[in-house]
Scaffold this active site. Structure first.
Site, PDB file in Angstrom:
ATOM      1  CG  HIS A 103      -0.867   0.130   2.646  1.00 41.60           C
ATOM      2  ND1 HIS A 103       0.074   0.246   3.546  1.00 41.60           N
ATOM      3  CD2 HIS A 103      -1.267  -1.046   2.968  1.00 41.60           C
ATOM      4  CE1 HIS A 103      -0.053  -0.024   4.790  1.00 41.60           C
ATOM      5  NE2 HIS A 103      -0.471  -1.488   4.184  1.00 41.60           N
ATOM      6  CG  HIS A 156      -4.126  -6.376  11.737  1.00 40.71           C
ATOM      7  ND1 HIS A 156      -5.584  -5.407  12.192  1.00 40.71           N
ATOM      8  CD2 HIS A 156      -3.332  -5.770  10.885  1.00 40.71           C
ATOM      9  CE1 HIS A 156      -5.097  -4.993  10.917  1.00 40.71           C
ATOM     10  NE2 HIS A 156      -3.651  -4.848  10.765  1.00 40.71           N
ATOM     11  CD  GLU A 182      -3.595  -3.291   6.288  1.00 44.00           C
ATOM     12  OE1 GLU A 182      -3.184  -3.582   7.352  1.00 44.00           O
ATOM     13  OE2 GLU A 182      -3.336  -2.926   5.250  1.00 44.00           O
ATOM     14  CG  ASP A 222      -1.332  -7.847   6.173  1.00 41.14           C
ATOM     15  OD1 ASP A 222      -2.550  -6.917   6.441  1.00 41.14           O
ATOM     16  OD2 ASP A 222      -0.292  -7.093   6.085  1.00 41.14           O
ATOM     17  CG  HIS A 273      -1.864  -0.931  10.514  1.00 41.95           C
ATOM     18  ND1 HIS A 273      -2.632  -1.344   9.781  1.00 41.95           N
ATOM     19  CD2 HIS A 273      -1.353   0.275  10.208  1.00 41.95           C
ATOM     20  CE1 HIS A 273      -2.013  -0.570   8.468  1.00 41.95           C
ATOM     21  NE2 HIS A 273      -1.914   0.528   9.121  1.00 41.95           N
ATOM     22  CG  ASP A 299      -0.048  -5.126  10.899  1.00 47.95           C
ATOM     23  OD1 ASP A 299       0.755  -5.974  10.643  1.00 47.95           O
ATOM     24  OD2 ASP A 299      -0.812  -4.159  10.985  1.00 47.95           O
ATOM     25  CE1 TYR A 338       5.555  -3.106   9.493  1.00 50.71           C
ATOM     26  CE2 TYR A 338       5.207  -2.630  11.498  1.00 50.71           C
ATOM     27  CZ  TYR A 338       4.516  -3.294  10.579  1.00 50.71           C
ATOM     28  OH  TYR A 338       4.168  -3.607  10.963  1.00 50.71           O
ATOM     29  CG  HIS A 346       4.643  -7.875   8.071  1.00 51.85           C
ATOM     30  ND1 HIS A 346       3.857  -8.888   7.141  1.00 51.85           N
ATOM     31  CD2 HIS A 346       2.959  -7.355   9.015  1.00 51.85           C
ATOM     32  CE1 HIS A 346       2.190  -8.460   7.400  1.00 51.85           C
ATOM     33  NE2 HIS A 346       2.580  -7.236   7.780  1.00 51.85           N
TER      34      HIS A 346
END
Ligand code: FEO
Length: 397
Positions: A28, A82, A84, A86, A148, A167, A195, A228
């Protein structure tokens, strides 16, 4: 795939079962120049639990890693820290494969998952602070809203002292060496800061609140397992301390000169500003946007004391690369920088005025009037650029 993609042991009862995305370069708008990982974790207890899933297209890799430890159908619980994509993009494929007894998420997480997917099962909402007995193991859920997304929560496995942090505390780094002590420390520090700058900087208040909350809950983790990048097992304190620091945006004597150039005039001005800064004792970072991605600029302004911006004028506007980068930086909401503006024009101005407006919206304290050059800067203009550098250096050194 089962015999190829294997899980990696984190503790006697926790396994990394994530997927590695070696080739992603755009996350993104963030240039992920070293790829990333989508981490998922398997907790072996009476109730076998999967923490998070992976991006669409990587589900088979995750399921194969799980199958190297246990039959995926033996998983009882799925926890979504989370939502999102991903971390949830493979959720339908995962639910189909494991058919868990229960799926847990925060209240906002349950809403987000329902908004993204036609789920085949209900989501059990876990209130903030809720404990889940896995039989021999206990997880505490703690909401970490806006670290996030509004749904974000972390899960803490008490017996193993593992914090599954989604995240937070992560980085975009594709690596099969999944522990911090297996990676180059300087690389980890660089990618973790990049990050933070690109993902969490605008959410720094939420980061500070989350860190305080974890402290208030008495969470003392030996291992931080983010969604991540590497698992922090040798030095979790380093990343916790780094977040504590970055969230306050402390400034240094570094000045970032952000610019682009059409026929070399603005480039010459940028280098003159840089000379003034250096002679004044500042650390100088020139960032020419034809060779720097916006996400590298974000990483540099994480601790920069000054942001000085220059642009040629095209059709009475700033150069498109500046417009793009400044829009991105404004969204990251950096605080506490001083700065200045310079630019060039031919028969009509506009760029410098627009840059002033952009920096004011970013709450950059402008220390001088904009410097403009008609076509090619003469020695008088270059002298003004040099003086701007010296002026800024006096403020940040
Ligand atoms: Fe890694 Fe906010 O997703």
């Amino acid at each position: 795939m089962k015999d190829v993609f294997k899980a990696v042991k984190v503790t006697d009862s926790v396994w990394w079962v994530g997927a590695i995305d070696w080739s992603i370069r755009n996350f993104h708008g963030y240039e992920t120049s070293r790829g990333t990982t989508y981490n998922a974790y398997l907790v072996i207890a009476d109730k076998v639990t999967l923490i998070d899933t992976v991006k669409a297209g990587f589900g088979k890799e995750m399921l194969a890693r799980i199958a190297s430890v246990i039959d995926p159908q033996r998983i009882d619980y799925l926890v979504s820290n989370h939502s999102e994509l991903d971390h949830s993009g493979s959720i339908l494929e995962t639910l189909e494969a494991i058919k868990p007894e229960k799926v847990f998420a925060s209240a906002m997480g349950a809403k987000a998952l329902a908004a993204h997917f036609d789920l085949p099962c209900d989501i059990t909402v876990v209130p903030d602070g809720e404990q889940l007995d896995l039989g021999g193991k206990t997880i505490t859920f703690a909401e970490t809203k806006m670290c996030h997304w509004p749904d974000s929560m972390v899960s803490y496995l008490h017996e193993d002292k593992v914090l599954f942090s989604q995240d937070a505390f992560g980085m975009h780094l594709a690596t099969r060496e999944i522990f911090d002590d297996q990676c180059n420390k300087a690389l980890l520090e660089h990618e973790a800061a990049k990050y933070y700058a690109n993902i969490l900087l605008p959410l720094s208040l939420s980061v500070s609140k989350a860190i305080k909350k974890l402290s208030d809950l008495g969470i003392e983790c030996n291992i931080i397992a983010p969604d991540h990048g590497p698992v922090w097992r040798s030095d979790p304190k380093w990343i916790m301390d780094a977040y504590t620091k970055w969230a306050t945006q402390p400034r240094t004597n570094k000045a970032v000169i952000l610019y682009d150039t059409m026929w070399g005039s603005t480039d010459l001005m940028a280098r003159a500003v840089g000379e003034g800064l250096a002679e004044g004792g500042a650390t100088v970072k020139l960032m020419h946007l034809s060779s720097e991605h916006r996400s590298n600029v974000a990483a540099e302004i994480l601790d920069a004391g000054a942001l000085i911006v220059g642009s040629p004028t095209i059709n009475n506007q700033v150069y498109p690369s500046l417009a793009d980068c400044l829009s991105y930086l404004k969204g990251l909401r950096p605080i506490g920088m001083v700065g200045g503006v310079f630019g060039s024009f031919g028969w009509g101005g506009g760029a410098a005025k627009s840059l002033v407006s952009s920096l004011e919206k970013m709450s950059v304290e402008l220390l001088a009037e904009p410097i403009s050059s008609n076509y090619v800067p003469d020695s008088d203009v270059l002298g003004k650029c040099y003086d701007l550098g010296q002026l800024v250096a006096r403020r940040i050194t």
